[in-house]
Write an enzyme that holds these catalytic residues in place. Structure first.
Site, short mmCIF file in Angstrom:
data_model
loop_
_atom_site.label_atom_id
_atom_site.label_comp_id
_atom_site.label_asym_id
_atom_site.label_seq_id
_atom_site.Cartn_x
_atom_site.Cartn_y
_atom_site.Cartn_z
CG HIS A 307 -2.06 0.95 1.12
ND1 HIS A 307 -1.94 2.29 1.40
CD2 HIS A 307 -3.32 0.76 0.71
CE1 HIS A 307 -3.11 2.88 1.17
NE2 HIS A 307 -3.97 1.96 0.75
CG ASP A 364 -8.39 -4.06 -3.14
OD1 ASP A 364 -7.58 -3.16 -3.40
OD2 ASP A 364 -9.62 -3.89 -3.12
C1 SDX Z 1 -6.05 0.23 -3.12
O1 SDX Z 1 -4.13 4.67 -2.06
C2 SDX Z 1 -5.12 4.07 -1.51
O2 SDX Z 1 -5.55 4.45 -0.44
C3 SDX Z 1 -5.71 2.90 -2.28
C4 SDX Z 1 -6.76 2.09 -1.56
C5 SDX Z 1 -8.01 2.88 -1.33
O3 SDX Z 1 -8.77 2.55 -0.39
O4 SDX Z 1 -8.32 3.80 -2.15
O5 SDX Z 1 -6.27 1.63 -0.32
C6 SDX Z 1 -7.19 0.87 -2.41
O6 SDX Z 1 -5.79 0.59 -4.23
C7 SDX Z 1 -5.23 -0.80 -2.38
C8 SDX Z 1 -4.01 -1.32 -3.22
C9 SDX Z 1 -4.50 -2.38 -4.17
N1 SDX Z 1 -3.44 -2.78 -5.10
C10 SDX Z 1 -2.80 -3.98 -5.01
O7 SDX Z 1 -3.03 -4.81 -4.13
C11 SDX Z 1 -1.81 -4.25 -6.14
C12 SDX Z 1 -0.51 -4.82 -5.55
N2 SDX Z 1 0.15 -3.77 -4.80
C13 SDX Z 1 1.13 -2.98 -5.47
O8 SDX Z 1 1.11 -2.88 -6.83
C14 SDX Z 1 1.65 -1.78 -4.69
O9 SDX Z 1 1.90 -2.22 -3.42
C15 SDX Z 1 0.80 -0.53 -4.65
C16 SDX Z 1 0.42 -0.08 -6.02
C17 SDX Z 1 -0.45 -0.76 -3.86
C18 SDX Z 1 1.61 0.56 -3.96
O10 SDX Z 1 2.68 0.83 -4.79
P1 SDX Z 1 3.80 1.96 -4.40
O11 SDX Z 1 3.43 2.66 -3.15
O12 SDX Z 1 4.05 2.78 -5.63
O13 SDX Z 1 5.04 1.10 -4.04
P2 SDX Z 1 6.08 0.55 -5.10
O14 SDX Z 1 5.37 -0.02 -6.29
O15 SDX Z 1 7.12 1.60 -5.32
O16 SDX Z 1 6.70 -0.69 -4.29
C19 SDX Z 1 7.77 -0.50 -3.35
C20 SDX Z 1 8.56 -1.80 -3.41
C21 SDX Z 1 9.02 -2.15 -4.83
O17 SDX Z 1 10.17 -2.97 -4.70
P3 SDX Z 1 11.67 -2.26 -4.73
O18 SDX Z 1 11.69 -1.35 -5.97
O19 SDX Z 1 11.77 -1.48 -3.44
O20 SDX Z 1 12.63 -3.42 -4.84
O21 SDX Z 1 7.71 -2.91 -3.01
C22 SDX Z 1 7.54 -3.79 -4.12
C23 SDX Z 1 7.91 -3.03 -5.37
O22 SDX Z 1 8.37 -3.91 -6.39
N3 SDX Z 1 6.11 -4.18 -4.13
C24 SDX Z 1 5.67 -5.43 -4.35
C25 SDX Z 1 4.27 -5.34 -4.18
N4 SDX Z 1 3.92 -4.09 -3.89
C26 SDX Z 1 5.07 -3.38 -3.85
N5 SDX Z 1 6.31 -6.59 -4.66
C27 SDX Z 1 5.52 -7.66 -4.82
N6 SDX Z 1 4.15 -7.68 -4.68
C28 SDX Z 1 3.51 -6.53 -4.38
N7 SDX Z 1 2.17 -6.54 -4.23
#
Ligand code: SDX
Length: 428
Positions: A307, A364
């Site tokens: 998140h 989710d």
């Molecule tokens: C919602 O913003 C809100 O409030 C949203 C929400 C709402 O109520 O409106 O809460 C609802 O959208 C919840 C999120 C639902 N999405 C997912 O479950 C999709 C999977 N999650 C990710 O794609 C990710 O965690 C996000 C999009 C939710 C957040 O992404 P960020 O904050 O941009 O973080 P990032 O992509 O920069 O990740 C940081 C690190 C990275 O690795 P490094 O570059 O540090 O090596 O964490 C890793 C990412 O690769 N990472 C994951 C991951 N999520 C982040 N690795 C594997 N699986 C994951 N799910």
């Protein structure tokens, strides 16, 4: 003495005010940055940038706190009705009985959509994703109420548009489902509550009456409350920026639905169930899929994990996880996906990759398991998210309009070609 922050650029020092919110969050107010220093800031994804001040929702990602207008989500999910929470988010206070009754009455009498809209549905293919249908239907509502397009309409007209949206979204959502099933539409009934009415429109058939199970409507009420707002998330920011151009509320909400559809945002609830089914059908080798999620060369991500703000637990995920056991037991549903989800959470949270990055289950991760137990089809999961989030989007739009915020128009740093002359095609 108000607090300030100093920035030094090219040997010159600039001072900017620091603002502090009611929960002691601090921000550097850089409204005069470009005029004084000639510089702008840059922050892809706005990870460190606030777009506004807001009195609607407070969340603390480190402590796993979520409050709507100061009320903890745990108390609202347990004690309130969804329409009570919708009123709270939009008008700022919990309604007293007469306020809630008139709000409920206004919603009830606007649940029908114009009969002409039925022809729109008939033009869609049976496999049309309901989020695509919903986004266009909501925007189409603005053409049936052209007065809603006037940015200077009176407050009563704005209230009417807000109530029409809350009233008609469940009707449009259920119609998109019935249309996909090629089943006859079921009309709203004024003697049913908000959740019961939606369930009736979804599952009643002309050949047999449908009586919503109280366990199902109670679970739906809780899920809608848990999704009702989440401060400046992707879709709420979309609603605000579209509304900031003085586009009407229907168009702004339609844009929010489109933003929510993405699998990184609200579309994750559908992606989680598809991921869990894929893992189960692949033999349930959790270590294999955890390794794929960690592999930067593999596009697979653990959907429902991570998140932007919650770097500890998402309080909504905790409530939904507990509700999963409760609702499935009461309904006598045995869904092996729940066991896979719990094992996957355990394995991931014992893995340094996830713990180091603060990746925990989000709203989710478990919600789809309950939706499936309520017989909501997978492609409707994100529509359910939109139904819940609607009052939050409306509240965010209303706050932006009332605060007379300027049109959203970010700056950029240009990195393209410098000036050059046109070359005729025979010389290229
Ligand atoms: C919602 O913003 C809100 O409030 C949203 C929400 C709402 O109520 O409106 O809460 C609802 O959208 C919840 C999120 C639902 N999405 C997912 O479950 C999709 C999977 N999650 C990710 O794609 C990710 O965690 C996000 C999009 C939710 C957040 O992404 P960020 O904050 O941009 O973080 P990032 O992509 O920069 O990740 C940081 C690190 C990275 O690795 P490094 O570059 O540090 O090596 O964490 C890793 C990412 O690769 N990472 C994951 C991951 N999520 C982040 N690795 C594997 N699986 C994951 N799910």
């Amino acid at each position: 003495m108000s607090e300030t922050a100093k920035i030094e650029i090219d040997g010159k020092s600039y001072e900017f005010p620091v603002i502090t919110g009611s929960e002691n969050e601090k921000a550097i107010d850089i409204k005069t940055l470009r005029a004084t220093s000639g510089c702008i800031t840059i922050d892809p994804g706005f990870k460190n940038t606030g777009s506004t001040t807001s009195a609607i929702t407070f969340l603390d990602g480190e402590k796993g706190i979520l409050r709507y207008r100061g009320y903890p989500i745990e108390q609202l999910a347990e004690k309130a009705s969804f329409l009570e929470v919708a009123y709270l988010l939009i008008y700022g206070e919990l309604p007293n009985k007469s306020e809630l009754d008139s709000f409920q009455e206004s919603i009830t009498k606007h649940t029908l959509v114009h009969e002409d809209m039925k022809q729109f549905f008939e033009a869609y293919p049976a496999k049309a994703h309901p989020m695509g249908v919903l986004a266009s239907m909501i925007c189409s509502l603005s053409t049936f109420y052209p007065e809603s397009q006037d940015p200077n309409r009176p407050k009563a007209a704005i209230d009417l548009t807000m109530h029409r949206l809350i009233a008609k979204l469940p009707t449009l959502a259920a119609m998109s489902y019935k249309n996909a099933m090629r089943h006859p539409f079921v009309y709203p009934k004024n003697d049913l509550g908000y959740c019961e009415n939606f369930l009736n429109m979804m599952f009643a058939m002309p050949t047999e009456d449908y009586t919503p199970d109280p366990v199902v409507s109670e679970a739906l009420n809780t899920l809608l409350i848990l999704h009702a707002d989440h401060e400046q998330n992707c879709s709420a920011s979309t609603v605000r920026i579209v509304g900031s151009s003085q586009a009407n509320l229907y168009a702004s909400i339609s844009a929010g639905v489109s933003a929510l559809w993405g699998p990184l945002h609200g579309g994750a609830n559908q992606a989680v169930i598809e991921m869990l089914d894929k893992i189960q059908n692949d033999g349930g080798d959790l270590d294999k899929w955890i390794a794929k999620a960690k592999d930067k060369d593999d596009p697979f991500r653990l959907m429902g994990f991570g998140h932007r703000v919650y770097k500890n637990f998402d309080p909504r995920a905790k409530i939904i996880k507990k509700a999963c056991d409760d609702v499935l037991n009461k309904l006598g549903v045995n869904d092996p996906t729940l066991d896979i989800a719990k094992k996957l959470e355990k394995v991931a949270l014992e893995d340094e990759y996830f713990v180091k990055r603060g990746l925990y289950p989000n709203v989710d991760f478990y919600s789809g398991i309950i939706y499936r137990a309520l017989n909501i089809p997978t492609e409707m999961f994100t529509v359910m998210f939109a139904l819940g989030r609607l009052p939050g989007w409306i509240a965010q739009w209303k706050e932006m309009v009332e605060n007379k915020e300027p049109i959203g128009r970010p700056r950029q740093i240009y990195t393209g070609a410098n000036e050059r002359d046109y070359v005729s095609i025979d010389k290229r």
